[in-house]
Design a protein around this motif. Structure first.
Motif, mmCIF file in Angstrom:
data_model
loop_
_atom_site.group_PDB
_atom_site.id
_atom_site.type_symbol
_atom_site.label_atom_id
_atom_site.label_comp_id
_atom_site.label_asym_id
_atom_site.label_seq_id
_atom_site.Cartn_x
_atom_site.Cartn_y
_atom_site.Cartn_z
ATOM 1 N N ALA A 70 1.026 -1.276 -0.017
ATOM 2 C CA ALA A 70 0.031 -0.035 0.117
ATOM 3 C C ALA A 70 0.861 1.312 0.107
ATOM 4 C CB ALA A 70 -1.055 -0.046 1.321
ATOM 5 N N LYS A 71 2.073 1.231 0.716
ATOM 6 C CA LYS A 71 2.933 2.424 0.747
ATOM 7 C C LYS A 71 3.461 2.729 -0.476
ATOM 8 C CE LYS A 71 6.927 4.344 2.883
ATOM 9 N NZ LYS A 71 7.530 4.941 1.887
ATOM 10 N N VAL A 72 3.939 1.643 -1.238
ATOM 11 C CA VAL A 72 4.761 1.923 -2.520
ATOM 12 C C VAL A 72 3.786 2.213 -3.669
ATOM 13 C CG1 VAL A 72 6.023 0.461 -4.220
ATOM 14 C CG2 VAL A 72 6.360 0.065 -1.840
ATOM 15 N N ASP A 74 1.302 4.185 -2.923
ATOM 16 C CA ASP A 74 0.963 5.676 -2.638
ATOM 17 C C ASP A 74 2.206 6.229 -3.335
ATOM 18 O OD1 ASP A 74 -1.351 5.503 -0.840
ATOM 19 O OD2 ASP A 74 -0.019 5.737 0.993
ATOM 20 N N GLU A 75 3.409 5.756 -3.480
ATOM 21 C CA GLU A 75 4.547 6.748 -3.930
ATOM 22 C C GLU A 75 4.272 6.638 -5.122
ATOM 23 O OE1 GLU A 75 5.806 8.164 -1.613
ATOM 24 O OE2 GLU A 75 6.379 6.855 0.047
ATOM 25 N N ALA A 76 3.721 5.784 -6.110
ATOM 26 C CA ALA A 76 3.678 5.816 -7.364
ATOM 27 C C ALA A 76 2.428 6.835 -7.697
ATOM 28 C CB ALA A 76 2.886 4.349 -8.033
ATOM 29 N N GLY A 77 1.253 7.030 -6.978
ATOM 30 C CA GLY A 77 0.424 8.109 -6.765
ATOM 31 C C GLY A 77 1.146 9.500 -6.640
ATOM 32 N N HIS A 78 1.946 9.567 -5.720
ATOM 33 C CA HIS A 78 2.647 10.797 -5.442
ATOM 34 C C HIS A 78 3.434 11.180 -6.859
ATOM 35 C CE1 HIS A 78 2.826 9.885 -0.922
ATOM 36 N NE2 HIS A 78 1.462 9.860 -1.432
ATOM 37 N N GLY A 79 3.854 10.238 -7.444
ATOM 38 C CA GLY A 79 4.682 10.591 -8.574
ATOM 39 C C GLY A 79 3.716 11.081 -9.558
ATOM 40 N N VAL A 128 13.159 8.340 6.068
ATOM 41 C CA VAL A 128 13.510 8.954 4.833
ATOM 42 C C VAL A 128 11.968 9.424 4.430
ATOM 43 C CG1 VAL A 128 13.410 8.590 2.218
ATOM 44 C CG2 VAL A 128 15.038 7.312 3.739
ATOM 45 N N ASP A 129 10.930 8.948 4.785
ATOM 46 C CA ASP A 129 9.551 9.572 4.849
ATOM 47 C C ASP A 129 9.438 10.602 5.786
ATOM 48 O OD1 ASP A 129 9.274 6.712 3.621
ATOM 49 O OD2 ASP A 129 7.487 7.828 2.736
ATOM 50 N N GLY A 130 10.248 10.275 7.023
ATOM 51 C CA GLY A 130 10.134 11.498 7.977
ATOM 52 C C GLY A 130 10.543 12.837 7.426
ATOM 53 N N GLU A 157 -1.458 11.285 2.817
ATOM 54 C CA GLU A 157 -1.069 10.118 2.459
ATOM 55 C C GLU A 157 0.077 9.519 3.209
ATOM 56 O OE1 GLU A 157 -3.690 9.686 -1.514
ATOM 57 O OE2 GLU A 157 -1.304 9.320 -1.671
ATOM 58 N N GLU A 158 0.951 10.465 3.440
ATOM 59 C CA GLU A 158 2.083 10.213 4.130
ATOM 60 C C GLU A 158 2.278 9.766 5.694
ATOM 61 O OE1 GLU A 158 4.975 9.852 2.956
ATOM 62 O OE2 GLU A 158 5.181 11.077 0.692
ATOM 63 N N SER A 159 1.086 10.070 6.135
ATOM 64 C CA SER A 159 1.267 10.144 7.778
ATOM 65 C C SER A 159 1.190 8.436 7.963
ATOM 66 C CB SER A 159 -0.060 10.994 8.257
ATOM 67 O OG SER A 159 -1.205 10.445 7.538
ATOM 68 N N PHE A 160 0.803 7.722 7.191
ATOM 69 C CA PHE A 160 0.947 6.412 7.616
ATOM 70 C C PHE A 160 2.323 5.669 7.138
ATOM 71 C CE2 PHE A 160 0.072 4.130 3.776
ATOM 72 C CZ PHE A 160 0.505 2.892 3.850
ATOM 73 N N HIS A 161 2.968 6.304 6.277
ATOM 74 C CA HIS A 161 4.336 5.842 5.988
ATOM 75 C C HIS A 161 5.422 5.789 7.013
ATOM 76 C CE1 HIS A 161 3.460 6.960 1.220
ATOM 77 N NE2 HIS A 161 2.577 6.153 1.953
ATOM 78 N N GLN A 162 5.497 7.193 7.675
ATOM 79 C CA GLN A 162 6.474 7.114 8.842
ATOM 80 C C GLN A 162 6.247 6.042 9.811
ATOM 81 O OE1 GLN A 162 6.844 10.948 10.642
ATOM 82 N NE2 GLN A 162 9.238 10.625 10.969
#
Ligand SMILES: [Fe+2]
Ligand SMILES: [Fe+2]
Lengths: 312, 98
Positions: A70-72, A74-79, A128-130, A157-162
């Protein structure tokens, strides 16, 4: 309207905290800076999927695998959000991708480090996400409307990554001595590269002043880096891990941590393409793009056929 | 922004309605071969956390906008019509609920 008049009007708008929108007049340099910065940011999200993607099939449990996937994703979406924001400035997606694949465009140097153990996935989320979050929270207030709005989405969306990263490390640190050592090793390797993510020191950052004046940036590299350190040190203490900086020390007077010196030679080498994984990352991106060519062509052919059928 | 190269997927602007009764709001754009793919991809990238209840996609080429440089002249017909605002009509002290 004369150009200096337009320029004055533009700066007034920025000073008044109004957003600049795609069809507004803007200085060429402002446009260029934004295209460079937003596309670098987009490339970083996309390349950033590679080090973590490396562990999806080997995540230690189904829960960890689901979360990492799910995190990865999200990163595609951020791109995408960022490419979309860059495109509003008049550059095409094709150009942006070409710049990445030809090696002309840069992306965050942090993604040129390898993910050797599972603990690295924890360290990436936490550090890194932090670090990325610190920068991105600042950018929710950047002067260019589409960039600011993309950042608001991303920050949500980032808040769960860290947190998921920190959770991985908490689990390892409560585990066997070997697991805890693995966590320490990950912190040792990711700490300094994470600090480098904030970019060169203010005194060596020539474009910073202009970016601050245009409110593209609102805090300097060194300011953000210091806040990050101040916040992160006690999180490391909670884990029972040692930050790999012998000079790290609380300073009562400044109410900040004093800390050592970043190895800028390493930073510049990685930027120049000589980091441990630069070649791998680029090769993986080029391969993915080439392997997807037939899909892009087929989808277009199918769409054309459907449109013809509809017209008939 | 038009796509020069016909071999590229066209650009679609994406609008999401977060809840029934609210307006569709512009969230960004994406490239897709056709409208169906655009809607599906918009679901996958812009509504991963139930942000959406309805999605509109519009070919970016089909959006025409007013020009910011004409903003003044373009919108000024409304400037001198203060009588369209309720504050134009002072009400006496004792009159309530109006
Ligand atoms: Fe991200
Ligand atoms: Fe992230």
């Amino acid at each position: 309207m004369a150009k200096d008049q337009q320029e004055a009007l533009f700066q007034q708008r920025v000073d008044d905290e109004q957003k600049i929108e795609p069809r507004d007049w803007m200085p060429d340099e402002y446009r260029k800076t934004l295209i460079r910065q937003i596309s670098q940011h987009a490339h970083s999200e996309v390349v950033g999927m590679l080090p973590e993607g490396n562990w999806i099939t080997r995540a230690p449990s189904l829960r960890r695998k689901t979360v990492l996937l799910a995190k990865v994703q999200d990163e595609a979406g951020h791109g995408l959000y960022l490419y979309s924001a860059a495109e509003t400035l008049g550059v095409s997606r094709e150009q942006l991708i070409d710049q990445l694949l030809s090696g002309k465009a840069k992306y965050s140097s942090i993604f040129n480090y390898p993910t050797l153990t599972w603990a690295d996935i924890g360290a990436i989320g936490w550090l890194v996400d932090g670090a990325a979050i610190m920068n991105q929270v600042m950018l929710t207030r950047t002067s260019y409307g589409p960039y600011a709005r993309a950042m608001v989405r991303i920050c949500k969306e980032e808040s769960f990554h860290q947190r998921q990263g920190y959770e991985i490390l908490m689990t390892l640190c409560k585990g066997t001595p070997e697991q805890k050592a693995m966590a320490q090793d990950a912190l040792d390797r990711w700490w300094w590269p994470s600090l480098m993510m904030f970019g060169p020191s203010d005194k060596d950052s020539p474009h910073s002043a202009q970016s601050m004046k245009w409110k593209i940036k609102r805090q300097s590299n060194d300011e953000l880096r210091q806040v990050f350190i101040d916040r992160t040190v006690h999180q490391a203490e909670y884990l029972g891990l040692k930050v790999p900086d012998p000079k790290l020390k609380w300073n009562e007077q400044t109410q900040h941590y004093d800390w050592g010196e970043i190895d800028w030679t390493e930073f510049n080498e990685v930027i120049r393409g000589n980091g441990p994984c630069n070649r791998d990352r680029m090769a993986a991106r080029r391969k993915a793009h080439a392997d997807g060519a037939w899909v892009r062509e087929a989808a277009l052919a199918y769409a054309g056929k459907q449109a013809k059928k509809k017209a008939a | 922004m038009s796509n020069e190269n016909p071999n590229n997927w066209p650009l679609w602007e994406v609008f999401i309605q977060s809840k029934r009764g609210l307006d569709h709001k512009h969230v960004g754009s994406l490239h897709a071969a056709d409208a169906k793919m655009a809607v599906e991809n918009a679901r996958d990238v812009y509504t991963r956390r139930n942000e959406g209840n309805s999605i509109w996609v519009v070919l970016a080429d089909n959006i025409h906008a007013s020009k910011p440089e004409d903003q003044g002249a373009f919108f000024d017909p409304a400037d001198d019509k203060v009588y369209r605002h309720p504050t134009f009509y002072p009400m006496p002290e004792g009159v309530k609920y109006i």
